[in-house]
Design a protein around this motif. Structure first.
Motif, short mmCIF file in Angstrom:
data_model
loop_
_atom_site.label_atom_id
_atom_site.label_comp_id
_atom_site.label_asym_id
_atom_site.label_seq_id
_atom_site.Cartn_x
_atom_site.Cartn_y
_atom_site.Cartn_z
N VAL A 136 -9.09 -4.95 -7.93
CA VAL A 136 -8.29 -5.25 -6.83
C VAL A 136 -7.08 -4.30 -6.88
N PHE A 137 -6.71 -3.98 -8.06
CA PHE A 137 -5.75 -2.91 -8.24
C PHE A 137 -6.07 -1.45 -7.69
N GLY A 138 -7.40 -1.18 -8.19
CA GLY A 138 -7.92 0.21 -7.76
C GLY A 138 -8.08 0.12 -6.30
N ALA A 139 -8.27 -0.76 -5.46
CA ALA A 139 -8.50 -0.73 -4.25
C ALA A 139 -7.12 -0.64 -3.62
N MET A 140 -6.12 -1.34 -4.18
CA MET A 140 -4.64 -1.02 -3.68
C MET A 140 -4.19 0.33 -3.71
N ILE A 141 -4.68 0.92 -4.93
CA ILE A 141 -4.29 2.51 -5.06
C ILE A 141 -4.80 3.16 -3.66
N ASP A 142 -5.90 2.93 -3.01
CA ASP A 142 -6.56 3.63 -2.12
C ASP A 142 -5.54 3.80 -0.73
#
Length: 264
Positions: A136-142
């Motif tokens: 989820v955190f990685g997707a937020m970075i996008d």
């Protein structure tokens, strides 16, 4: 000095374990605790959509009365062995101040202690539970554009929570103020955010609030430090801010986690 754990979850947690209250309490007694606060995740506002897969970030509101009733009974059962405090961990969700204040007005009189935490961030109408998982955190970075922008948004929201008018029963303790660093070893920020942290501490001090000194980060494989880390705790104490150790245990075995590595 009394040995206290001010942040413990319970079998009422929809995403925790089914360990009984007695398991938590008996373990706390065996570890020499003088007082513990059960701080279950409060129900989220009815008109807020929980974006976690199981929509289980907060307690079912239908269970609140049972939660309070069980704790009232346990306080009496263990009164000669340990002090048990009834608490809740309240989510600060930007834009839902009135709903949160109304909830606290209704249930605040039944609380001995409580914590105000930020788990959800809003970005252009989209909500994320920032500590749910590395994915989820990685997707937020996008869509935020960088790790730093997520950190910036998080600290802004924590600052808002501190100054929010949530009525007379607003929690006096700010939960895991550096929770955004949960996945820092995989997704490191490029700066320290010293200015943002200083503003948060100044606001906490000016309002006579406390900080949750949370040991859970030590057992998170991508974090490796307390929330907040020791240097921020030292800075907070220099400003006269009280700090309260919290295991943030979601199982009985999680009690005391991180404590031996913390300045408590």
């Amino acid at each position: 000095m009394a040995k206290v754990d001010g942040h413990i979850h319970t079998p009422f947690c929809p995403h925790g374990s089914t360990d009984s209250f007695e398991m938590y309490i008996e373990r706390a007694i065996s570890l020499g605790y003088d007082a513990i606060t059960f701080t279950e995740h409060a129900p989220l506002p009815a008109n807020f959509e929980d974006t976690t897969p199981d929509r289980d970030s907060g307690m079912d509101p239908a269970h609140l009365d049972d939660y309070f009733r069980v704790l009232d009974s346990l306080k009496e059962t263990y009164r000669d062995q340990i002090t048990i405090r009834t608490g809740l961990e309240i989510d600060y969700i930007e834009g839902f101040d009135k709903e949160t204040a109304d909830f606290l007005e209704a249930y605040g009189p039944r609380l001995d202690d409580s914590i105000l935490s930020v788990h959800f961030l809003q970005y252009e109408g989209k909500w994320d539970c920032l500590d749910f998982s590395p994915d989820v955190f990685g997707a937020m970075i996008d869509y935020y554009g960088s790790v730093d922008r997520i950190y910036q948004r998080y600290y802004e929201t924590v600052l808002q929570s501190i100054s929010a008018d949530l009525g007379p029963y607003k929690p006096k303790r700010i939960g895991h103020m550096t929770l955004v660093k949960k996945f820092q070893q995989k997704y490191p920020a490029t700066r320290s955010f010293t200015g943002e942290i200083n503003r948060i501490l100044q606001e906490v001090a000016s309002r006579n609030l406390e900080l949750d000194y949370n040991g859970a980060g030590f057992v998170k494989p991508l974090c490796g430090e307390s929330y907040p880390p020791k240097e921020i705790i030292q800075q907070a104490r220099s400003l006269g801010i009280p700090t309260v150790y919290g295991s943030d245990a979601h199982t009985a075995s999680g009690l005391d986690q991180g404590r031996s590595r913390m300045d408590v």
